[in-house]
Design an enzyme around this catalytic site. Structure first.
Site, mmCIF file in Angstrom:
data_model
loop_
_atom_site.group_PDB
_atom_site.id
_atom_site.type_symbol
_atom_site.label_atom_id
_atom_site.label_comp_id
_atom_site.label_asym_id
_atom_site.label_seq_id
_atom_site.Cartn_x
_atom_site.Cartn_y
_atom_site.Cartn_z
ATOM 1 N N ASP A 17 -1.120 1.767 -7.159
ATOM 2 C CA ASP A 17 -0.738 2.411 -8.429
ATOM 3 C C ASP A 17 -0.446 1.358 -9.492
ATOM 4 O O ASP A 17 -0.121 1.701 -10.626
ATOM 5 C CB ASP A 17 0.501 3.289 -8.207
ATOM 6 C CG ASP A 17 0.836 4.126 -9.432
ATOM 7 O OD1 ASP A 17 -0.096 4.740 -9.981
ATOM 8 O OD2 ASP A 17 2.007 4.157 -9.849
ATOM 9 N N ALA A 63 2.843 6.815 -10.583
ATOM 10 C CA ALA A 63 3.703 7.357 -9.530
ATOM 11 C C ALA A 63 4.979 8.001 -10.066
ATOM 12 O O ALA A 63 5.509 8.936 -9.487
ATOM 13 C CB ALA A 63 4.040 6.268 -8.514
ATOM 14 N N HIS A 78 -0.554 3.395 -12.742
ATOM 15 C CA HIS A 78 0.919 3.348 -12.823
ATOM 16 C C HIS A 78 1.469 4.756 -13.107
ATOM 17 O O HIS A 78 2.232 4.978 -14.044
ATOM 18 C CB HIS A 78 1.354 2.358 -13.913
ATOM 19 C CG HIS A 78 2.692 1.752 -13.633
ATOM 20 N ND1 HIS A 78 2.950 0.415 -13.736
ATOM 21 C CD2 HIS A 78 3.854 2.309 -13.235
ATOM 22 C CE1 HIS A 78 4.211 0.165 -13.438
ATOM 23 N NE2 HIS A 78 4.780 1.303 -13.122
ATOM 24 N N GLU A 136 -2.470 -5.450 -15.129
ATOM 25 C CA GLU A 136 -2.638 -4.075 -15.619
ATOM 26 C C GLU A 136 -2.330 -3.903 -17.109
ATOM 27 O O GLU A 136 -2.797 -2.954 -17.745
ATOM 28 C CB GLU A 136 -1.759 -3.107 -14.821
ATOM 29 C CG GLU A 136 -0.267 -3.223 -15.105
ATOM 30 C CD GLU A 136 0.576 -2.245 -14.278
ATOM 31 O OE1 GLU A 136 0.315 -2.115 -13.074
ATOM 32 O OE2 GLU A 136 1.491 -1.627 -14.851
ATOM 33 N N ARG A 192 4.951 -3.139 -8.020
ATOM 34 C CA ARG A 192 4.492 -3.963 -9.141
ATOM 35 C C ARG A 192 3.252 -4.719 -8.695
ATOM 36 O O ARG A 192 3.187 -5.240 -7.570
ATOM 37 C CB ARG A 192 5.569 -4.964 -9.581
ATOM 38 C CG ARG A 192 6.710 -4.364 -10.394
ATOM 39 C CD ARG A 192 6.261 -3.836 -11.752
ATOM 40 N NE ARG A 192 7.348 -3.221 -12.530
ATOM 41 C CZ ARG A 192 7.666 -1.934 -12.523
ATOM 42 N NH1 ARG A 192 6.976 -1.081 -11.779
ATOM 43 N NH2 ARG A 192 8.642 -1.472 -13.274
ATOM 44 N N ILE A 197 13.686 4.144 -3.557
ATOM 45 C CA ILE A 197 12.353 4.694 -3.292
ATOM 46 C C ILE A 197 11.955 4.458 -1.833
ATOM 47 O O ILE A 197 11.466 5.363 -1.160
ATOM 48 C CB ILE A 197 11.319 4.084 -4.264
ATOM 49 C CG1 ILE A 197 11.657 4.497 -5.702
ATOM 50 C CG2 ILE A 197 9.901 4.508 -3.896
ATOM 51 C CD1 ILE A 197 10.867 3.772 -6.782
HETATM 52 P P1 NAI Z 1 15.926 -0.464 -5.739
HETATM 53 O O1 NAI Z 1 16.551 -1.540 -6.559
HETATM 54 O O2 NAI Z 1 16.717 0.760 -5.404
HETATM 55 O O3 NAI Z 1 15.433 -1.102 -4.350
HETATM 56 C C1 NAI Z 1 14.722 -2.297 -4.246
HETATM 57 C C2 NAI Z 1 14.973 -2.849 -2.846
HETATM 58 O O4 NAI Z 1 14.123 -3.988 -2.676
HETATM 59 C C3 NAI Z 1 16.419 -3.317 -2.620
HETATM 60 O O5 NAI Z 1 16.906 -2.773 -1.416
HETATM 61 C C4 NAI Z 1 16.304 -4.831 -2.529
HETATM 62 O O6 NAI Z 1 17.239 -5.418 -1.656
HETATM 63 C C5 NAI Z 1 14.880 -4.983 -1.990
HETATM 64 N N1 NAI Z 1 14.306 -6.293 -2.211
HETATM 65 C C6 NAI Z 1 14.569 -7.195 -3.195
HETATM 66 N N2 NAI Z 1 13.804 -8.284 -3.035
HETATM 67 C C7 NAI Z 1 13.040 -8.072 -1.915
HETATM 68 C C8 NAI Z 1 12.064 -8.831 -1.236
HETATM 69 N N3 NAI Z 1 11.707 -10.035 -1.664
HETATM 70 N N4 NAI Z 1 11.495 -8.307 -0.125
HETATM 71 C C9 NAI Z 1 11.847 -7.079 0.310
HETATM 72 N N5 NAI Z 1 12.772 -6.302 -0.294
HETATM 73 C C10 NAI Z 1 13.356 -6.798 -1.397
HETATM 74 O O7 NAI Z 1 14.568 -0.086 -6.472
HETATM 75 P P2 NAI Z 1 13.749 1.270 -6.365
HETATM 76 O O8 NAI Z 1 14.250 2.251 -7.353
HETATM 77 O O9 NAI Z 1 13.629 1.665 -4.942
HETATM 78 O O10 NAI Z 1 12.313 0.782 -6.921
HETATM 79 C C11 NAI Z 1 11.520 -0.147 -6.208
HETATM 80 C C12 NAI Z 1 10.413 -0.638 -7.105
HETATM 81 O O11 NAI Z 1 9.522 0.432 -7.422
HETATM 82 C C13 NAI Z 1 10.895 -1.103 -8.498
HETATM 83 O O12 NAI Z 1 11.325 -2.444 -8.467
HETATM 84 C C14 NAI Z 1 9.681 -0.944 -9.359
HETATM 85 O O13 NAI Z 1 8.964 -2.149 -9.342
HETATM 86 C C15 NAI Z 1 8.853 0.127 -8.623
HETATM 87 N N6 NAI Z 1 8.701 1.351 -9.405
HETATM 88 C C16 NAI Z 1 7.431 1.803 -9.640
HETATM 89 C C17 NAI Z 1 7.205 2.965 -10.348
HETATM 90 C C18 NAI Z 1 5.823 3.507 -10.567
HETATM 91 O O14 NAI Z 1 5.635 4.428 -11.383
HETATM 92 N N7 NAI Z 1 4.801 3.017 -9.882
HETATM 93 C C19 NAI Z 1 8.335 3.717 -10.909
HETATM 94 C C20 NAI Z 1 9.644 3.190 -10.553
HETATM 95 C C21 NAI Z 1 9.798 2.032 -9.839
#
Ligand code: NAI
Length: 324
Positions: A253, A292, A290, A258, A229, A153
């Protein structure tokens, strides 16, 4: 047909699962999965929970005793799962990515709304108030956005920001090789950015990543975006920073408490979370429930990948999307 218990079901979930399903009998429950509802999984070989279902040791214990063999999360985040309690007892699969565009585009939507005050303008014109006073925004072009977490993302959000002519600084403990944007230490990102957007998972390390100390390091008048989150942000600290103007606006979001409210119509409830009530009442906060992820493409992919995860398990194939 294998029986599957599907918790926290909403009408928009059923559409794609019913359309793509060939092998399973779904028991759709509107209840969240909790210690009180876990018995509904009795007789089911799998459960399909979502982001605000409870998967603590009591629930995992209950699922195992009910004969459930696999937990198939229909989301990417799994911070609500007690992985230690499940280890060696029941596999957990998830949908690692279903539409990074859905979340990244929504994040930009929050930023545009906040910055150009579209939420205020919408209500004004409905009231035949065509005044522009108080609606001045700023060009995003040339502003610096800090992206925390450059996974699926975060990377799409960066591309969108680059398309707007914004400068990007990124922080991630696991930086990408060959990225076309610079990585900086977190402190530098906090100090130098006009906009900060969170795209990292909730872990023990990232819980309350945005707190009084990290907010103090930010520029005055920064915008904060959180579509990841709720617990990444210490809400009381955010509220104080919004009140005193340190943070000029927040696009949220997600919210740390929540679970009781989001995804539901709670308009008739008297028992309201005080911080949430204050946040939604602030003119410089755009708060959504939530939402997005909520695109047709994402819902289709969530159903498709969840069903593939279940097929792999019941055919004894490798579980590509297992989290432990
Ligand atoms: P992803 O796993 O592809 O990427 C997460 C990135 O965060 C990775 O590059 C990882 O190295 C990095 N990371 C881990 N710990 C970290 C830290 N302490 N500080 C900075 N970076 C750190 O996950 P993706 O698909 O990009 O999703 C990201 C987040 O979006 C998910 O964990 C989820 O919480 C949230 N999400 C929210 C949605 C919504 O509807 N609002 C829907 C889908 C995901």
């Amino acid at each position: 047909m294998e029986r599957i218990a599907f918790f926290d079901t909403k009408p928009y979930d059923r559409i794609w699962f019913n359309r793509l399903n060939q092998n399973y009998e779904f028991k759709f429950y509107e209840h969240k999965l909790t210690p009180d509802t876990v018995s509904l999984a009795q007789g089911c070989r799998a459960v399909i929970p979502f982001v605000n279902d409870t998967l603590n040791d009591t629930v995992i214990d209950g699922l195992c005793r009910a004969g459930v063999e696999i937990i198939a999360m229909r989301c990417s985040g799994y911070n609500n799962v007690d992985r230690k309690a499940a280890a060696g007892r029941i596999p957990i699969v998830r949908v690692p990515g279903y539409s990074p565009y859905a979340v990244a585009e929504f994040t930009m939507g929050l930023l545009l709304t906040l910055n150009r005050k579209i939420h205020k303008a919408y209500f004004r014109t409905r009231d035949f108030n065509f005044s522009l006073n108080g609606l001045v925004g700023s060009d995003l072009h040339n502003q610096t956005v800090g992206v925390i977490g450059t996974g699926k993302i975060g990377q799409i959000f960066i591309q969108i920001c680059q398309g707007f002519g914004m400068n990007v600084l990124a922080y991630d403990p696991y930086p990408l090789k060959d990225a076309d944007f610079p990585y900086v230490p977190l402190e530098k990102l906090l100090q130098q950015c006009d906009i900060i957007s969170l795209h990292c998972p909730l872990t023990e390390q990232s819980r309350h990543l945005i707190n009084r100390d990290t907010i103090a390091q930010m520029k005055d008048g920064v915008f904060l975006l959180n579509t990841s989150r709720g617990m990444l942000v210490e809400s009381e600290a955010l509220l104080d920073a919004l009140k005193n103007g340190k943070i000029a606006g927040a696009g949220l979001d997600v919210y740390e408490e929540e679970t009781e409210f989001f995804f539901e119509d709670r308009s008739d409830t008297v028992k309201r979370d005080t911080i949430l009530s204050l946040l939604v009442s602030m003119p410089n906060v755009v708060l959504t429930s939530h939402q997005a992820f909520l695109t047709t493409e994402a819902l289709h992919n969530i159903a498709k990948i969840t069903l593939e995860n279940l097929d792999a398990f019941f055919k004894d194939d490798t579980l590509q999307n297992q989290i432990q």
